[in-house]
Design a protein around this motif. Structure first.
Motif, short mmCIF file in Angstrom:
data_model
loop_
_atom_site.label_atom_id
_atom_site.label_comp_id
_atom_site.label_asym_id
_atom_site.label_seq_id
_atom_site.Cartn_x
_atom_site.Cartn_y
_atom_site.Cartn_z
N TYR A 353 0.85 -1.19 0.00
CA TYR A 353 0.00 0.00 0.00
C TYR A 353 0.89 1.24 0.00
N HIS A 354 0.31 2.36 -0.38
CA HIS A 354 1.06 3.60 -0.51
C HIS A 354 0.53 4.65 0.46
N ASP A 355 1.44 5.41 1.00
CA ASP A 355 1.08 6.58 1.78
C ASP A 355 0.64 7.67 0.79
N GLY A 356 -0.59 8.09 0.88
CA GLY A 356 -1.13 9.04 -0.08
C GLY A 356 -0.40 10.36 -0.14
N SER A 357 0.17 10.78 0.99
CA SER A 357 0.84 12.09 1.02
C SER A 357 2.24 12.06 0.44
N THR A 358 2.94 10.93 0.61
CA THR A 358 4.32 10.85 0.13
C THR A 358 4.50 9.80 -0.96
N ASP A 359 3.48 9.01 -1.19
CA ASP A 359 3.55 7.91 -2.14
C ASP A 359 4.60 6.88 -1.72
N TYR A 360 4.83 6.79 -0.40
CA TYR A 360 5.81 5.84 0.11
C TYR A 360 5.25 4.43 0.04
N PHE A 361 6.02 3.52 -0.48
CA PHE A 361 5.63 2.14 -0.73
C PHE A 361 5.84 1.29 0.53
N THR A 362 4.81 0.59 0.98
CA THR A 362 4.92 -0.27 2.15
C THR A 362 4.44 -1.67 1.82
N GLN A 363 5.25 -2.64 2.13
CA GLN A 363 4.89 -4.05 1.90
C GLN A 363 4.47 -4.66 3.22
N SER A 364 3.38 -5.42 3.21
CA SER A 364 2.87 -6.02 4.45
C SER A 364 2.75 -7.52 4.28
N GLY A 365 3.87 -8.17 4.07
CA GLY A 365 3.88 -9.63 3.94
C GLY A 365 4.45 -10.07 2.61
N PHE A 366 5.13 -11.21 2.61
CA PHE A 366 5.63 -11.80 1.38
C PHE A 366 4.52 -12.60 0.72
N CYS A 367 4.42 -12.51 -0.59
CA CYS A 367 3.35 -13.19 -1.33
C CYS A 367 3.65 -14.68 -1.47
N ILE A 368 2.62 -15.49 -1.31
CA ILE A 368 2.80 -16.92 -1.55
C ILE A 368 2.82 -17.19 -3.06
N ASN A 369 2.26 -16.29 -3.86
CA ASN A 369 2.34 -16.40 -5.32
C ASN A 369 3.73 -15.95 -5.76
N LEU A 370 4.48 -16.83 -6.41
CA LEU A 370 5.88 -16.58 -6.73
C LEU A 370 6.08 -15.37 -7.64
N LYS A 371 5.26 -15.26 -8.69
CA LYS A 371 5.42 -14.14 -9.62
C LYS A 371 5.10 -12.82 -8.95
N ALA A 372 4.08 -12.79 -8.13
CA ALA A 372 3.72 -11.56 -7.43
C ALA A 372 4.86 -11.13 -6.51
N ASN A 373 5.45 -12.10 -5.83
CA ASN A 373 6.55 -11.78 -4.92
C ASN A 373 7.77 -11.26 -5.69
N GLU A 374 8.06 -11.88 -6.83
CA GLU A 374 9.19 -11.44 -7.65
C GLU A 374 8.94 -10.04 -8.20
N ASN A 375 7.70 -9.76 -8.58
CA ASN A 375 7.36 -8.43 -9.10
C ASN A 375 7.61 -7.35 -8.06
#
Length: 465
Positions: A353-375
């Motif tokens: 998800y992104h912080d709307g004010s700064t557009d800072y990228f935050t990840q909240s967990g590693f994806c079990i889907n391999l392609k999504a995680n690699e992306n």
């Protein structure tokens, strides 16, 4: 009132005992004990999803799935968890035992529910017991005929760790690694240490050093013991082993520090820091670790344990299971719904998800889907999802990003972690904390402490197994 609670608790335990036979009897759809409020319409096959708390992502997914007109419709059945701590009091064990009673009763005695998540249960022991007793169907059978969602497109290591007797009865959407990190000059370069190795290295530290951020018995307890509680519990056989030498040694180690009287102490930032708790659910925070370099600054050593397997993986958010008691058509529909959470698109979109004010990228967990995680990994390394600088007190600060080598080294570490933990109930934590802190305060001896914990936990686990 007391008699009623005892009767309900006894009934709940008996229901667990008859779980497998109930599931087998209903699996062909021949038994019709579904209440009127759950009866299906003639046009669609209705899948009933147990939920607690009305999580927005699940609600949104249900709405989108139902709009697809696949021939299946998902309906949410809410099970409320009362706020037992609302008035500041500590709930009785009888109250805690009864929280999941309605849900368990519906799962065992009816065909009202087709899908459950781990977060439906207040007491995680109840979810674990259902897994152990075969209440849920093997999800591998659905993956075998699915070209998009299967053991090749999902993280196979995570799937293996979630197996029960070779069957995949639960599947997490996202995961994180829980471990301990330490400055390599103090803890060395060997990952996932044993308890004895940790003590040997700690004894070489400067006199004013901190461990896990402090120097108190309580502080050492929260990391050294609390995260390893599950290793002393055998849910399958309903037994506990808190009278083991390992647990006694851990208590004595914690007792070697000063007693903080359960008060918050001031953090000493200037003191040499031996090691710290490290829950990693994203690539960005590891930028300072330099895990992929020839000389990493931080070594991931795991929580201290007798066998050196102290680090563990756990779910971020929901873990899904499909009831064995559901008939084949409903199980098929349940999988069609669950798989929507496992697609590359959904995983990538909902892991960040992104912080709307700064557009800072935050990840909240590693994806079990391999392609999504690699992306996501690629976007982190290429700095495409976060700004390279930010403003702080009028100054421009440059953001540190991990290298691809750092990220790959973290992935390799995660692949070597061989524990999956569902978590323990707060009631279990409180029992052990209560007795351990009495020992730390010199109110009881270590023999009394171990005996009390063993006896109280034996009763609790046997009641709930």
């Amino acid at each position: 009132m007391i008699i009623r609670e005892v009767v309900l608790l006894g009934t709940c335990i008996c229901l667990f005992g008859s779980l497998i036979s109930c599931s087998m009897n209903n699996n062909d759809g021949s038994a019709d004990i579904t209440s009127e409020r759950y009866r299906d319409s003639a046009e669609e096959i209705v899948i009933h999803l147990a939920n607690s708390g009305g999580e927005s992502k699940i609600t949104e997914a249900v709405e989108k799935f139902n709009e697809l007109n696949t021939g299946y419709r998902v309906e949410i059945v809410e099970y409320e968890h009362p706020d037992l701590y609302a008035n500041g009091g500590v709930p009785q064990q009888s109250e805690l035992n009864l929280i999941d009673f309605e849900l368990i009763q519906d799962l065992i005695n009816t065909t009202d529910i087709d899908i459950v998540t781990n977060t439906c249960f207040y007491n995680q022991i109840n979810y674990i017991n259902l897994l152990k007793k075969g209440a849920f169907t093997d999800l591998y059978k659905f993956m075998a005929g699915d070209d998009e969602i299967n053991t090749k497109t999902l993280n196979n290591h995570v799937l293996k760790l979630n197996e029960t007797d070779g069957a995949l009865m639960s599947i997490p959407l996202f995961y994180e690694v829980c471990t301990v990190g330490g400055n390599s000059q103090y803890v060395g370069n060997k990952e996932n240490w044993t308890f004895d190795e940790m003590k040997e290295l700690w004894n070489k530290m400067p006199e004013n050093s901190t461990i896990f951020g402090g120097r108190t018995k309580e502080n050492a307890f929260y990391v050294t013991i609390r995260h390893n509680i599950v290793k002393y519990i055998d849910y399958t056989n309903g037994t506990v082993h808190f009278d083991s030498d390992d647990f006694r040694d851990a208590l004595e180690f914690c007792n070697s520090f000063e007693y903080g009287n359960q008060q918050k102490v001031e953090y000493d930032y200037s003191a040499p820091s031996f090691c710290f708790e490290c829950t990693i659910d994203a690539y960005m925070p590891t930028a300072n670790f330099e895990l992929g370099s020839n000389e990493p600054k931080i070594t991931l050593v795991g929580y201290p344990s007798s066998d050196g397997n102290g680090a563990y993986l756990t779910a971020c958010g929901n873990t899904f299971s499909v009831l064995n008691s559901s008939d084949k058509e409903k199980q098929d529909g349940a999988w069609q719904f669950i798989r929507t959470f496992l697609t590359e698109e959904w995983q990538e979109e909902n892991a960040v998800y992104h912080d709307g004010s700064t557009d800072y990228f935050t990840q909240s967990g590693f994806c079990i889907n391999l392609k999504a995680n690699e992306n996501i990994k690629k976007k982190v390394v290429e700095k495409t999802n976060s700004p390279s600088t930010y403003e702080s007190k009028g100054e421009t600060v440059e953001v540190q990003f991990p290298s691809i080598e750092d990220c790959n080294a973290l992935d390799a570490y995660i692949d070597r972690v061989n524990r999956w933990e569902t978590g323990v109930n707060e009631s279990i934590n409180e029992i052990i904390k209560e007795e351990a802190f009495d020992f730390f305060a010199s109110e009881i001896t270590i023999d009394q402490c171990v005996e009390r914990i063993q006896n109280r936990m034996s009763i609790l686990i046997s009641e709930q197994s």
